[in-house]
Scaffold this motif. Structure first.
Motif, PDB file in Angstrom:
ATOM      1  N   ARG A  44     -17.325  49.573 -59.305  1.00 48.97           N
ATOM      2  CA  ARG A  44     -17.038  50.746 -58.463  1.00 48.97           C
ATOM      3  C   ARG A  44     -18.299  51.254 -57.781  1.00 48.97           C
ATOM      4  O   ARG A  44     -18.271  51.700 -56.634  1.00 48.97           O
ATOM      5  CB  ARG A  44     -16.448  51.868 -59.314  1.00 48.97           C
ATOM      6  CG  ARG A  44     -15.047  51.577 -59.789  1.00 48.97           C
ATOM      7  CD  ARG A  44     -14.646  52.557 -60.862  1.00 48.97           C
ATOM      8  NE  ARG A  44     -13.358  52.194 -61.452  1.00 48.97           N
ATOM      9  CZ  ARG A  44     -12.915  52.737 -62.577  1.00 48.97           C
ATOM     10  NH1 ARG A  44     -13.628  53.636 -63.208  1.00 48.97           N
ATOM     11  NH2 ARG A  44     -11.760  52.373 -63.059  1.00 48.97           N
ATOM     12  N   LEU A  45     -19.433  51.173 -58.502  1.00 50.08           N
ATOM     13  CA  LEU A  45     -20.688  51.660 -57.928  1.00 50.08           C
ATOM     14  C   LEU A  45     -21.080  50.790 -56.735  1.00 50.08           C
ATOM     15  O   LEU A  45     -21.575  51.279 -55.724  1.00 50.08           O
ATOM     16  CB  LEU A  45     -21.777  51.596 -59.003  1.00 50.08           C
ATOM     17  CG  LEU A  45     -22.942  52.579 -58.903  1.00 50.08           C
ATOM     18  CD1 LEU A  45     -22.434  54.005 -58.886  1.00 50.08           C
ATOM     19  CD2 LEU A  45     -23.887  52.395 -60.088  1.00 50.08           C
TER      20      LEU A  45
ATOM     21  N   ARG B  61     -11.643  40.319 -61.593  1.00 53.44           N
ATOM     22  CA  ARG B  61     -12.157  40.797 -62.875  1.00 53.44           C
ATOM     23  C   ARG B  61     -11.460  40.053 -64.016  1.00 53.44           C
ATOM     24  O   ARG B  61     -12.117  39.491 -64.907  1.00 53.44           O
ATOM     25  CB  ARG B  61     -11.897  42.303 -62.990  1.00 53.44           C
ATOM     26  CG  ARG B  61     -12.326  42.934 -64.295  1.00 53.44           C
ATOM     27  CD  ARG B  61     -11.651  44.295 -64.426  1.00 53.44           C
ATOM     28  NE  ARG B  61     -12.246  45.125 -65.453  1.00 53.44           N
ATOM     29  CZ  ARG B  61     -11.842  45.143 -66.715  1.00 53.44           C
ATOM     30  NH1 ARG B  61     -10.888  44.316 -67.118  1.00 53.44           N
ATOM     31  NH2 ARG B  61     -12.408  45.958 -67.592  1.00 53.44           N
TER      32      ARG B  61
ATOM     33  N   LEU C  24     -14.986  57.246 -64.199  1.00 58.17           N
ATOM     34  CA  LEU C  24     -16.298  56.632 -64.415  1.00 58.17           C
ATOM     35  C   LEU C  24     -16.636  55.748 -63.211  1.00 58.17           C
ATOM     36  O   LEU C  24     -16.467  54.538 -63.235  1.00 58.17           O
ATOM     37  CB  LEU C  24     -16.273  55.803 -65.706  1.00 58.17           C
ATOM     38  CG  LEU C  24     -17.618  55.204 -66.145  1.00 58.17           C
ATOM     39  CD1 LEU C  24     -18.609  56.289 -66.460  1.00 58.17           C
ATOM     40  CD2 LEU C  24     -17.450  54.284 -67.323  1.00 58.17           C
ATOM     41  N   ARG C  25     -17.102  56.391 -62.128  1.00 59.36           N
ATOM     42  CA  ARG C  25     -17.304  55.634 -60.908  1.00 59.36           C
ATOM     43  C   ARG C  25     -18.605  55.988 -60.205  1.00 59.36           C
ATOM     44  O   ARG C  25     -18.929  55.418 -59.171  1.00 59.36           O
ATOM     45  CB  ARG C  25     -16.129  55.829 -59.966  1.00 59.36           C
ATOM     46  CG  ARG C  25     -15.862  57.292 -59.603  1.00 59.36           C
ATOM     47  CD  ARG C  25     -14.579  57.430 -58.787  1.00 59.36           C
ATOM     48  NE  ARG C  25     -14.468  56.362 -57.834  1.00 59.36           N
ATOM     49  CZ  ARG C  25     -13.564  55.367 -57.922  1.00 59.36           C
ATOM     50  NH1 ARG C  25     -12.705  55.361 -58.897  1.00 59.36           N
ATOM     51  NH2 ARG C  25     -13.530  54.428 -57.005  1.00 59.36           N
TER      52      ARG C  25
ATOM     53  N   THR D 248     -17.970  50.110 -73.578  1.00 55.70           N
ATOM     54  CA  THR D 248     -17.510  48.745 -73.833  1.00 55.70           C
ATOM     55  C   THR D 248     -17.879  47.865 -72.643  1.00 55.70           C
ATOM     56  O   THR D 248     -18.187  48.367 -71.557  1.00 55.70           O
ATOM     57  CB  THR D 248     -15.980  48.702 -74.013  1.00 55.70           C
ATOM     58  OG1 THR D 248     -15.372  49.117 -72.792  1.00 55.70           O
ATOM     59  CG2 THR D 248     -15.519  49.604 -75.139  1.00 55.70           C
TER      60      THR D 248
ATOM     61  N   ASP E  82     -16.255  47.633 -64.938  1.00 56.71           N
ATOM     62  CA  ASP E  82     -15.554  48.526 -64.001  1.00 56.71           C
ATOM     63  C   ASP E  82     -16.534  49.471 -63.310  1.00 56.71           C
ATOM     64  O   ASP E  82     -16.493  49.656 -62.097  1.00 56.71           O
ATOM     65  CB  ASP E  82     -14.509  49.363 -64.755  1.00 56.71           C
ATOM     66  CG  ASP E  82     -13.287  48.534 -65.110  1.00 56.71           C
ATOM     67  OD1 ASP E  82     -13.127  47.463 -64.501  1.00 56.71           O
ATOM     68  OD2 ASP E  82     -12.521  48.949 -65.985  1.00 56.71           O
ATOM     69  N   PHE E  83     -17.411  50.074 -64.118  1.00 55.01           N
ATOM     70  CA  PHE E  83     -18.351  51.055 -63.565  1.00 55.01           C
ATOM     71  C   PHE E  83     -19.249  50.422 -62.502  1.00 55.01           C
ATOM     72  O   PHE E  83     -19.381  50.943 -61.389  1.00 55.01           O
ATOM     73  CB  PHE E  83     -19.191  51.659 -64.690  1.00 55.01           C
ATOM     74  CG  PHE E  83     -20.330  52.496 -64.197  1.00 55.01           C
ATOM     75  CD1 PHE E  83     -20.093  53.725 -63.603  1.00 55.01           C
ATOM     76  CD2 PHE E  83     -21.639  52.053 -64.315  1.00 55.01           C
ATOM     77  CE1 PHE E  83     -21.139  54.495 -63.133  1.00 55.01           C
ATOM     78  CE2 PHE E  83     -22.689  52.820 -63.848  1.00 55.01           C
ATOM     79  CZ  PHE E  83     -22.439  54.040 -63.252  1.00 55.01           C
TER      80      PHE E  83
ATOM     81  N   GLY F 268     -15.931  46.057 -70.869  1.00 54.10           N
ATOM     82  CA  GLY F 268     -14.957  46.300 -69.803  1.00 54.10           C
ATOM     83  C   GLY F 268     -15.316  47.520 -68.979  1.00 54.10           C
ATOM     84  O   GLY F 268     -15.234  47.518 -67.746  1.00 54.10           O
ATOM     85  N   GLU F 269     -15.736  48.593 -69.663  1.00 55.79           N
ATOM     86  CA  GLU F 269     -16.115  49.814 -68.958  1.00 55.79           C
ATOM     87  C   GLU F 269     -17.313  49.574 -68.049  1.00 55.79           C
ATOM     88  O   GLU F 269     -17.367  50.078 -66.923  1.00 55.79           O
ATOM     89  CB  GLU F 269     -16.426  50.928 -69.967  1.00 55.79           C
ATOM     90  CG  GLU F 269     -15.205  51.546 -70.607  1.00 55.79           C
ATOM     91  CD  GLU F 269     -15.565  52.663 -71.571  1.00 55.79           C
ATOM     92  OE1 GLU F 269     -15.126  53.799 -71.360  1.00 55.79           O
ATOM     93  OE2 GLU F 269     -16.303  52.391 -72.538  1.00 55.79           O
TER      94      GLU F 269
ATOM     95  N   PHE G 204     -10.659  48.911 -70.166  1.00 53.76           N
ATOM     96  CA  PHE G 204     -10.860  49.378 -68.788  1.00 53.76           C
ATOM     97  C   PHE G 204     -11.507  50.756 -68.802  1.00 53.76           C
ATOM     98  O   PHE G 204     -11.232  51.560 -69.681  1.00 53.76           O
ATOM     99  CB  PHE G 204      -9.516  49.458 -68.049  1.00 53.76           C
ATOM    100  CG  PHE G 204      -8.867  48.121 -67.863  1.00 53.76           C
ATOM    101  CD1 PHE G 204      -9.178  47.335 -66.768  1.00 53.76           C
ATOM    102  CD2 PHE G 204      -7.971  47.634 -68.805  1.00 53.76           C
ATOM    103  CE1 PHE G 204      -8.594  46.089 -66.607  1.00 53.76           C
ATOM    104  CE2 PHE G 204      -7.384  46.390 -68.652  1.00 53.76           C
ATOM    105  CZ  PHE G 204      -7.696  45.615 -67.545  1.00 53.76           C
ATOM    106  N   ALA G 205     -12.345  51.012 -67.791  1.00 54.64           N
ATOM    107  CA  ALA G 205     -12.981  52.329 -67.695  1.00 54.64           C
ATOM    108  C   ALA G 205     -11.984  53.324 -67.123  1.00 54.64           C
ATOM    109  O   ALA G 205     -11.114  52.962 -66.342  1.00 54.64           O
ATOM    110  CB  ALA G 205     -14.205  52.241 -66.801  1.00 54.64           C
ATOM    111  N   LYS G 206     -12.120  54.591 -67.539  1.00 53.78           N
ATOM    112  CA  LYS G 206     -11.292  55.634 -66.945  1.00 53.78           C
ATOM    113  C   LYS G 206     -11.621  55.737 -65.453  1.00 53.78           C
ATOM    114  O   LYS G 206     -12.741  55.440 -65.040  1.00 53.78           O
ATOM    115  CB  LYS G 206     -11.605  56.971 -67.623  1.00 53.78           C
ATOM    116  CG  LYS G 206     -11.147  57.033 -69.072  1.00 53.78           C
ATOM    117  CD  LYS G 206     -10.891  58.489 -69.468  1.00 53.78           C
ATOM    118  CE  LYS G 206     -10.458  58.606 -70.909  1.00 53.78           C
ATOM    119  NZ  LYS G 206     -11.599  58.806 -71.811  1.00 53.78           N
ATOM    120  N   PRO G 207     -10.635  56.167 -64.642  1.00 58.94           N
ATOM    121  CA  PRO G 207     -10.871  56.219 -63.190  1.00 58.94           C
ATOM    122  C   PRO G 207     -12.087  57.080 -62.819  1.00 58.94           C
ATOM    123  O   PRO G 207     -12.744  56.831 -61.810  1.00 58.94           O
ATOM    124  CB  PRO G 207      -9.589  56.867 -62.648  1.00 58.94           C
ATOM    125  CG  PRO G 207      -8.575  56.729 -63.721  1.00 58.94           C
ATOM    126  CD  PRO G 207      -9.294  56.619 -65.012  1.00 58.94           C
TER     127      PRO G 207
END
Lengths: 526, 246
Positions: free
Chosen positions: B102-103, B112, A280-281, B92, B98-99, B94-95, A275-278
């Protein structure tokens, strides 16, 4: 044997046809570096007395930590002493990049598979990489030897010097060949190799500072060019150590390669977070991920180097003030009081232009490779550009400010003169707007000619430096020179215009603004 | 209502025409198959729809808006999967999911987990170690996870194995059931035949055939063998003959 090494020669030819500019630099750099050092030493120390004076007076702690003891007080002894560490680092870095490129990187890119499926022995890619590495290093050493001999430095000593750095470069390259077998990714293998070089370099400095003999030094490639004693009773028998070590490393890398699958390694790939850190948005957070590596490297390197420069420059000045030839040179730069250091700082600051163009290049690659993914998100184009401008402008300012602070701190520690800190800090700080102009030019090109941005930016940088030299020789008029942002901050002018920071900042802002407008209107460069 | 409507779209790169007057209509809630040979203008059309490239002439309506001027607002309502997905080496999978989620602003943890499971992706691996198929999966998961009205997919399943191809087809059928529109550019004609209800064939920068699958079905049955592939090759050859190439 055929099973393992078939087609090694063809692969050597194939590798040599790639990266020709890289190979050319690798071949020529050692010889050119030795020649430059020899010629400048001949000019600076026309007599044996001036050299003796320098030989004795120059040995301050910092220089000795870098280069070790001076074995022989002569032009030849001095040149070999001054050039050896740099030559080993140069040859070592080129060898490491070469080895990783033709082993692990090629596997990562799928070239290894292509070759492996073709009529080539299973160990041929590695064997060809090693053979080419040794050959190119040997050719570079021969060219350096010819340069030294042509400048009259004496054949035996020159031979020892060249064999010393040749042996060290090859062994460092072979260490990379072993590392390439251990790690799955080229980045990790390259990182491990450079890390190893860093440790060896650290030990080199440590042993030099502590002085005295150390038996372990015989196993550090960085020490071999000193231990072989060029021009001071050469000890060619030392070469037995690198020859043995080289044979062992070659055998080890081939043995490891023969025992692993294509694409596999002995050190497993580390898994990352699922999971990305909060944080990284947004694009700012993404820009930090892509820009932090180069930024932190430049920031730390400049902090350390600037401190050392500030600390050592005063020692240098006190040392050279008694050397007549140098005194004349410094006089032309406007006297010993600070002029020498000012010029050093100016050059140090100009080099940060490379960082500016590099960080703009990251923005360019980000658009070219990930533009489709990023720009199809609900983000404004200018946000993408601005997220990287933080580093192109802000990062540059941070590197310069840190450098100014560290130079000042070094000078204060070196001399005890408390006023040096603020003076040197502002000397670096006032260069910021000129570098911003370079960043502005890069951004304008990003908006207008994205595919040409890096090339034209470097071209203009070289042009500005050339203009500086031509202006100094009075070959170009003042008006033309004023087009270079550096003309507004050069210490070679007695007085710099008071409005310089304002003019340069406005110019940078206009250029960057033009880049934003053009970027908003053009097709994405994908 | 049409999710996408294009009339007389022209795009030039220098002197060469990439699109010479494209007309197409994608009904809301349908799966539109966009097919054509290499270099026909599929990706160029899609990039104009995304506001990545600027049109030279013609009209383009995407979800009722102008894709160039209203790109930010429109991109909130769509998800895109490029044909050659490039990701960030040091992040990764997963990152990245998530990124991007959120964007885009529409994203849920449950979905997910569901899609990572369905596509069988290891989210802890660094992107540079992913194969092409796995990079494609990251982009697909990111698109299916999002809560959007329109999916634009440019040859999205290249590099996927047959098992994953099945999962992919299932996912876009579910998307249609949920009321989403899917614009699918593809080379895999069996895939198009299996899932699409509208088809547009582009060749040389022009739409040479457009219609719904029911109409085409009759034409397909006249082919030998009776497949969309045979029909497509027929159109393709006819186009070549007209231009004096074949």
């Amino acid at each position: 044997m055929k099973r393992y090494f078939h087609a090694t020669l063809s692969l050597m030819g194939l590798y040599l046809r790639q990266n020709r500019i890289f190979t050319l630099f690798w071949l020529l750099a050692p010889g050119v570096w030795v020649a430059i050092n020899t010629v400048s030493s001949l000019v600076l120390f026309p007599t044996q007395e001036s050299l003796v004076e320098m030989g004795v007076s120059l040995i301050d702690p910092l220089t000795e930590a870098m280069h070790g003891p001076l074995l022989e007080v002569s032009i030849a002894g001095f040149v070999t002493w001054r050039t050896k560490v740099f030559l080993v680092l140069l040859g070592g870095i080129f060898s490491i990049i070469h080895m990783i490129r033709h082993t692990r990187l090629a596997e990562e890119q799928g070239k290894g598979e292509l070759l492996g499926a073709n009529v080539a022995g299973s160990l041929a890619p590695l064997a060809a990489g090693v053979a080419n590495m040794a050959l190119i290093n040997a050719a570079a050493a021969i060219l350096a030897l010819l340069a030294m001999a042509a400048l009259g430095l004496g054949l035996m000593g020159s031979l020892a010097h060249c064999l010393g750095f040749l042996a060290a470069s090859c062994v460092l390259g072979l260490l990379a060949a072993v590392a390439a077998q251990l790690f799955v990714s080229a980045t990790a293998a390259r990182g491990a190799s450079f890390g190893m070089l860093g440790v060896l370099f650290g030990l080199h400095i440590l042993w030099n500072v502590s002085g005295g003999e150390n038996r372990l030094a015989y196993f550090n490639p960085l020490e071999w060019p000193l231990l072989i004693r060029p021009f001071a009773g050469e000890r060619f028998s030392l070469l037995l150590i690198p020859l043995t070590l080289g044979a062992v490393l070659t055998a080890l890398s081939l043995w490891l390669m023969a025992r692993r699958d294509l694409g596999a390694g002995l050190v497993p790939q580390r898994a990352g977070p699922a999971f990305a850190k909060p944080g990284l948005r947004n694009l700012q957070a993404l820009a930090w991920r892509t820009q932090k590596g180069p930024f932190l490297s430049w920031f730390c390197f400049y902090a350390i180097f600037s401190f050392a420069l500030g600390y050592a420059s005063y020692l240098m000045v006190s040392a050279v003030s008694s050397a007549e030839a140098l005194a004349g040179l410094i006089e032309r730069l406007g006297g010993i009081e600070g002029a020498f250091l000012s010029l050093m700082l100016y050059v140090l600051g100009l080099l940060i232009s490379v960082y500016v163009i590099m960080s703009a290049g990251i923005l360019g690659r980000e658009e070219a490779a990930k533009g489709e993914t990023l720009l199809s998100m609900p983000v404004r184009r200018e946000s993408l550009l601005l997220s990287h401008t933080v580093y192109i402008f802000g990062g540059t300012a941070a590197v310069l400010l840190m450098s100014g602070f560290c130079v000042g701190l070094g000078a204060v520690v070196g001399t005890g003169d408390g006023s040096a800190l603020s003076r040197l800090f502002f000397e670096m700080a006032k260069m910021i707007p000129a570098l911003w102009v370079i960043g502005g030019i890069a951004l304008l090109l990003f908006g207008g000619l994205p595919r040409w941005m890096t090339g034209i930016s470097y071209g203009l940088l070289i042009l500005f430096v050339l203009m500086e030299i031509l202006w100094e020789q009075q070959q170009i008029p003042e008006v033309l020179y004023a087009l270079s942002p550096f003309s507004w901050i050069t210490p070679l002018k007695a007085v710099q215009p008071a409005a310089a920071p304002l003019v340069l900042s406005i110019a940078a802002l206009l250029l960057a603004g033009g880049g934003v407008i053009l970027f908003r209107q053009r097709d994405a460069a994908i | 209502m049409s999710a996408i409507e294009i009339r007389g779209l022209i795009k030039r790169f220098g002197k060469t025409f990439a699109l010479e007057g494209v007309d197409l209509k994608v009904p809301e809630g349908s799966i539109y198959g966009f097919i054509g040979p290499n270099g026909a203008g599929k990706s160029t059309t899609i990039r104009i729809l995304l506001g990545l490239l600027k049109k030279d002439e013609g009209e383009v309506h995407l979800l009722g808006g102008d894709p160039w001027r209203e790109n930010v607002e429109l991109h909130r309502r769509l998800a895109y999967v490029p044909s050659d997905v490039q990701l960030w080496d040091n992040m990764t999978g997963g990152e990245v999911i998530d990124f991007l989620g959120r964007l885009r602003g529409s994203y849920s943890k449950e979905r997910r987990a569901e899609f990572i499971e369905r596509f069988d992706l290891d989210p802890t691996k660094k992107c540079k170690t992913y194969s092409k198929g796995n990079r494609q999966k990251v982009a697909l998961i990111s698109a299916f996870v999002s809560d959007v009205e329109l999916l634009i997919l440019d040859e999205p399943s290249t590099g996927l194995d047959p098992l994953m191809e099945g999962v992919f087809q299932q996912c876009i059928k579910e998307a249609r059931k949920a009321g989403k529109t899917v614009f699918l550019s593809s080379h895999i004609l069996s895939q198009v035949e299996a899932v699409c209800d509208q088809i547009g064939v582009i060749r040389g920068g022009k739409i040479i055939k457009e219609g719904n699958m029911e109409e085409l079905r009759a034409l397909i049955l006249q082919q030998e063998p009776p497949t969309l592939e045979a029909l497509f090759l027929n159109y393709y050859k006819k186009g070549q003959r007209e231009e004096g190439l074949g």
